[in-house]
Design a protein around this motif. Structure first.
Motif, PDB file in Angstrom:
ATOM      1  N   PHE A  95       5.061   0.500 -39.587  1.00  0.00           N
ATOM      2  CA  PHE A  95       6.098  -0.019 -41.237  1.00  0.00           C
ATOM      3  C   PHE A  95       5.660  -1.492 -41.948  1.00  0.00           C
ATOM      4  O   PHE A  95       4.746  -1.578 -41.607  1.00  0.00           O
ATOM      5  CB  PHE A  95       7.461  -0.426 -40.446  1.00  0.00           C
ATOM      6  N   ASN A  99       7.273  -4.585 -36.648  1.00  0.00           N
ATOM      7  CA  ASN A  99       8.226  -4.106 -36.082  1.00  0.00           C
ATOM      8  C   ASN A  99       7.916  -4.014 -34.894  1.00  0.00           C
ATOM      9  O   ASN A  99       7.993  -2.930 -33.646  1.00  0.00           O
ATOM     10  CB  ASN A  99       8.962  -2.159 -36.340  1.00  0.00           C
ATOM     11  N   LEU A 100       7.214  -4.430 -34.129  1.00  0.00           N
ATOM     12  CA  LEU A 100       6.457  -4.699 -32.965  1.00  0.00           C
ATOM     13  C   LEU A 100       7.684  -5.605 -31.882  1.00  0.00           C
ATOM     14  O   LEU A 100       8.837  -6.332 -32.452  1.00  0.00           O
ATOM     15  CB  LEU A 100       5.171  -5.714 -32.681  1.00  0.00           C
ATOM     16  N   PHE A 101       7.307  -5.494 -30.586  1.00  0.00           N
ATOM     17  CA  PHE A 101       8.102  -5.882 -29.952  1.00  0.00           C
ATOM     18  C   PHE A 101       7.796  -6.429 -28.779  1.00  0.00           C
ATOM     19  O   PHE A 101       6.966  -6.992 -29.071  1.00  0.00           O
ATOM     20  CB  PHE A 101       8.031  -4.232 -28.559  1.00  0.00           C
ATOM     21  N   PRO A 102       9.118  -7.708 -30.003  1.00  0.00           N
ATOM     22  CA  PRO A 102       8.275  -9.048 -29.492  1.00  0.00           C
ATOM     23  C   PRO A 102       8.555  -9.842 -27.923  1.00  0.00           C
ATOM     24  O   PRO A 102       7.687 -10.843 -27.548  1.00  0.00           O
ATOM     25  CB  PRO A 102       9.393 -10.303 -30.059  1.00  0.00           C
ATOM     26  N   HIS A 103       9.388  -9.097 -26.982  1.00  0.00           N
ATOM     27  CA  HIS A 103       9.213  -9.222 -25.929  1.00  0.00           C
ATOM     28  C   HIS A 103       8.471  -8.743 -25.245  1.00  0.00           C
ATOM     29  O   HIS A 103       8.078  -9.254 -23.933  1.00  0.00           O
ATOM     30  CB  HIS A 103      10.768  -9.132 -24.939  1.00  0.00           C
ATOM     31  N   LEU A 112       4.086   0.925 -23.744  1.00  0.00           N
ATOM     32  CA  LEU A 112       5.015   1.509 -23.467  1.00  0.00           C
ATOM     33  C   LEU A 112       5.996   2.950 -23.438  1.00  0.00           C
ATOM     34  O   LEU A 112       6.585   3.762 -22.730  1.00  0.00           O
ATOM     35  CB  LEU A 112       6.079   0.336 -24.009  1.00  0.00           C
ATOM     36  N   TYR A 145       1.429 -12.283 -27.238  1.00  0.00           N
ATOM     37  CA  TYR A 145       2.999 -11.542 -27.543  1.00  0.00           C
ATOM     38  C   TYR A 145       2.472 -11.214 -29.247  1.00  0.00           C
ATOM     39  O   TYR A 145       1.886 -12.548 -29.662  1.00  0.00           O
ATOM     40  CB  TYR A 145       3.798 -12.557 -27.440  1.00  0.00           C
ATOM     41  N   GLY A 147       3.958 -13.403 -31.190  1.00  0.00           N
ATOM     42  CA  GLY A 147       4.403 -13.474 -31.834  1.00  0.00           C
ATOM     43  C   GLY A 147       3.156 -14.937 -32.250  1.00  0.00           C
ATOM     44  O   GLY A 147       3.462 -16.088 -33.109  1.00  0.00           O
ATOM     45  N   GLN A 148       1.955 -14.820 -31.330  1.00  0.00           N
ATOM     46  CA  GLN A 148       1.444 -15.175 -31.432  1.00  0.00           C
ATOM     47  C   GLN A 148      -0.083 -15.041 -32.274  1.00  0.00           C
ATOM     48  O   GLN A 148      -1.245 -15.490 -32.351  1.00  0.00           O
ATOM     49  CB  GLN A 148       0.352 -15.406 -29.876  1.00  0.00           C
ATOM     50  N   ARG A 161      -0.833   0.961 -31.664  1.00  0.00           N
ATOM     51  CA  ARG A 161       0.922   1.139 -30.781  1.00  0.00           C
ATOM     52  C   ARG A 161       0.961   2.105 -31.026  1.00  0.00           C
ATOM     53  O   ARG A 161       1.292   3.171 -30.372  1.00  0.00           O
ATOM     54  CB  ARG A 161       1.883   0.215 -30.734  1.00  0.00           C
TER      55      ARG A 161
END
Ligand SMILES: Nc1ncnc2c1ncn2[C@@H]1O[C@H](COP(=O)(O)OP(=O)(O)OP(=O)(O)O)[C@@H](O)[C@H]1O
Ligand SMILES: [Mg+2]
Lengths: 254, 426
Positions: A95, A99-103, A112, A145, A147-148, A161
């Protein structure tokens, strides 16, 4: 809706015939006919709002079409949830906004779906994930993560992914348009490499250099219709339709 | 060379910040005395803290602990606290009317509670989850007594049900829904026809039992914990389901969830408790003995589940649509993506609101005194009605407040720890 038998060989990855879609009363996609062969690389371009995203989102049923048929990898997209989940696991999508999963860490983002959808043992899933992260050249970020990471790195993780599901088809929706110029190249390089490996790809993009370099076919959309399609060379040098000419002059002209 | 051209030739080495900006002095300056207004506020606050402590410390510090009545306290020194009421009545405040020779049971239940919470609160470091699974049954048996097989049979039945489920999955069909229905039928048959015989049989060969204690004897802080903790544990999953249901595409499910949430939220908890204590009896078939504590727990659970659902809905709304699309595009099913992608993030966003609801629920358990259950606040009135302590006021409520504060503050601290731990962006 008539259900004629369509002759589809194994060589056809995606078959779309007479497909129409409406948002309420708004006719977004009009009589789309498209056949994508295995290993084919297709670039879709067109002005904003022409329905490019909607078209590729119909291919993995993020959007539902109302008329016509879509057959992906031999499976027809109907309301049958089983088929939808199957197609989604065969078709990767990247995308604009990653839209990565931030957690989850990079590695967990990649493992996953293989673990839960393919039921791959965790260890194997991690091996595949590391392999894919190496392919997109960021194995050292595996335990960070999202966010980093920088935008370019995040987008490459997003590609990795999708690749971890070993998809047979990849869809890219303007994956470089949220990135700073210096990061665009690293993502495009990854996509070029994928193309060289023989992946079937549909890329919505305005990167015309990329289109010239890897596309087998360029599709131009306007007002929900496919207006023109051709090999990149002819498409850019000898556009037929006026709308294509106008679009190209705007995007290449500056 | 043009006039605006400039090239830096020597590098400026970093030097330490001025003393007045760092360390304790820097902190004071930045936080307490940054402007004349801030300084004024600081001074006023210090003054108020001073006068409160000036009165409170001598009152509490010199308090009596060993007198026989309030009269005696006042005779000794009327200006200090009379904590003797706590010395005399602390057992009642903790255990209500629970039989004195059985006090060890709520005590053990409480210790076990802590043990069972540890692996849930700190799953990374402690991994003995089986204890948290058997704890609810163990706690019910310890508190209410009777034969251990009364709750034991539930565990046996559920284990057999899970076993049936796995067996069906392995041997008959890979379809989880079919296997689930099969296991459910097994459970119904088991509990309708076989469990009684099994309980009788087990009672004969292995009679383990405690003297039964009826619900009306439960009281004090034990009761607050029973209602509060059960309510918290039960309202959480119900709240999640309600929040999801409210977003559902299926109109019926959506309507039921919205109706439930709006109705329960729109009614005061006291009303619900009255319904639980009085009205419910009219609706139930005569002769049914539906435990009052259980009824209260159900109402409290519903009440906080409705709030929880709205808090979680806020968290869900805070997630970008892209998260749903990304997980769908990877082939995850609806429930998988809820469990693995959506809920972990939505719950993380909602932690402050969730804990807020938990704390609210825990303190709202004191409302049960209205329907004459003996929670600490209800007991305080009872104690004050006793003529030995008639007229006592602060000491009791300070103590009760402190007990609640410890638990609520603990929850708040844990939630802050959790928020820090789950922070993944920097
Ligand atoms: N969920 C929706 N509901 C209603 N209309 C929509 C929705 N999504 C898109 N549209 C409309 O459909 C049209 C096509 O949108 P689409 O996102 O496919 O365009 P696009 O070609 O990808 O444009 P862009 O280059 O800006 O991404 C637009 O006019 C848009 O406003
Ligand atoms: Mg788009």
């Amino acid at each position: 809706m008539e259900k004629t038998k369509i002759n589809i060989t194994d060589e056809v990855a995606i078959h779309i015939s007479n497909m129409n879609k409406w948002y309420g009363n708004f006719h977004v996609l009009r009589d789309i006919n498209l056949e994508v062969m295995r290993g084919e690389r297709i670039v879709v371009c067109g002005p904003s709002g022409s329905g490019k995203s909607t078209l590729i989102r119909c291919i993995n049923r993020l959007e539902e079409h109302q008329k016509g048929r879509i057959i992906v990898d031999g499976t027809e997209l109907t309301t049958d949830l089983k088929n939808i989940d199957k197609i989604r696991s065969e078709v990767g999508m990247v995308f604009q906004h990653f839209n990565l999963f931030p957690h989850l860490t990079t590695l967990e983002n990649c493992t996953l779906a293989p673990i839960w959808v393919r039921e791959t043992p965790e260890k194997d899933a991690q091996d595949i994930a590391m392999e894919m992260l190496e392919k997109v050249k960021i194995p050292e970020q595996a335990h960070k993560y999202p966010g980093q990471l920088s935008g370019g790195q995040q987008q490459r993780v997003a590609i990795a992914r999708s690749l971890c599901m070993k998809p047979r088809i990849m869809l890219f929706d303007e994956v470089t348009s949220a990135l700073d110029p210096e990061m665009i190249k690293e993502v495009l390089d990854t996509m070029i490499q994928l193309a060289e490996d023989g992946m079937t790809m549909i890329c919505v993009t305005h990167e015309m250099g990329f289109a010239r370099q890897v596309a087998d076919r360029v599709i131009f959309m306007d007002d929900g219709q496919i207006v023109e399609q051709n090999e990149p060379e002819s498409f850019f040098n000898k556009p037929q339709s006026d709308r294509t000419k106008l679009f190209l002059s705007q995007i290449l002209g500056h | 060379m043009s006039k605006i051209a400039f090239v830096q030739k020597n590098k400026i080495p970093p030097s330490p910040a001025p003393i007045s900006e760092v360390g304790f002095i820097g902190w004071l300056k930045q936080n307490l005395f940054s402007s004349w207004f801030n300084t004024l506020l600081t001074l006023i606050s210090i003054y108020f803290i001073f006068i409160i402590l000036r009165d409170f410390i001598p009152w509490a510090w010199g308090g009596h602990w060993n007198t026989k009545s309030l009269r005696e306290c006042l005779d000794l020194n009327p200006d200090v606290a009379c904590f003797s009421v706590l010395t005399a009545r602390w057992k009642q405040l903790l255990f209500g009317l629970y039989p004195a020779e059985e006090y060890w049971r709520p005590t053990v239940t409480f210790i076990f509670l802590i043990l069972s919470m540890i692996p849930i609160l700190f799953p990374k470091y402690f991994k003995f989850f089986w204890f948290s699974v058997i704890y609810p049954g163990l706690a019910i048996w310890l508190l209410w007594g009777g034969s251990i097989w009364g709750v034991g049979i539930v565990y046996i039945g559920l284990s057999l049900g899970i076993f049936t489920f796995i067996l069906l999955l392995k041997l008959v069909s890979k379809n989880t829904v079919l296997a689930g229905i099969g296991a459910l039928i097994f459970l119904i048959v088991f509990f309708m026809f076989f469990s009684n015989y099994l309980v009788n049989f087990l009672n004969i060969i292995l009679p383990i039992a405690l003297p039964p204690v009826e619900s009306l004897k439960m009281g004090g802080f034990t009761l607050s914990l029973i209602v509060g903790i059960t309510g918290i544990v039960a309202s959480f999953p119900i709240g999640i389901l309600l929040a999801l249901g409210r977003q559902s595409n299926l109109p019926i499910i959506k309507m039921i969830c919205v109706g439930f949430i709006e109705f329960i939220r729109g009614v005061p908890l006291i009303t619900l408790l009255f319904v639980a204590s009085v009205l419910l009896n009219y609706f139930l078939p005569p002769g049914t003995n539906f435990d009052i504590v259980l009824r209260v727990i159900i109402m409290v659970t519903f009440f906080s589940a409705a709030y929880m659902a709205e808090v979680i809905r806020g968290g869900l709304a805070g997630l970008p649509l892209g998260q749903h699309e990304a997980s769908a595009s990877l082939g995850l099913t609806y429930w998988q993506s809820q469990r693995l992608v959506i809920m972990p993030q939505a719950l993380k966003i909602s932690i402050p609101g969730i804990v807020n609801t938990f704390i609210g629920l825990f303190k709202d358990t004191t409302l049960v005194s209205i329907i004459s259950l003996r929670d600490p606040v209800g007991l305080a009135s009872t104690i004050r009605a006793d003529q030995t302590w008639n007229g006592i006021y602060w000491e009791l409520y300070v103590a009760i407040g402190l007990m609640f504060f410890i638990f609520c503050f603990g929850m708040s601290q844990y939630s802050q720890y959790l928020e820090r731990k789950l922070k993944t962006d920097k």
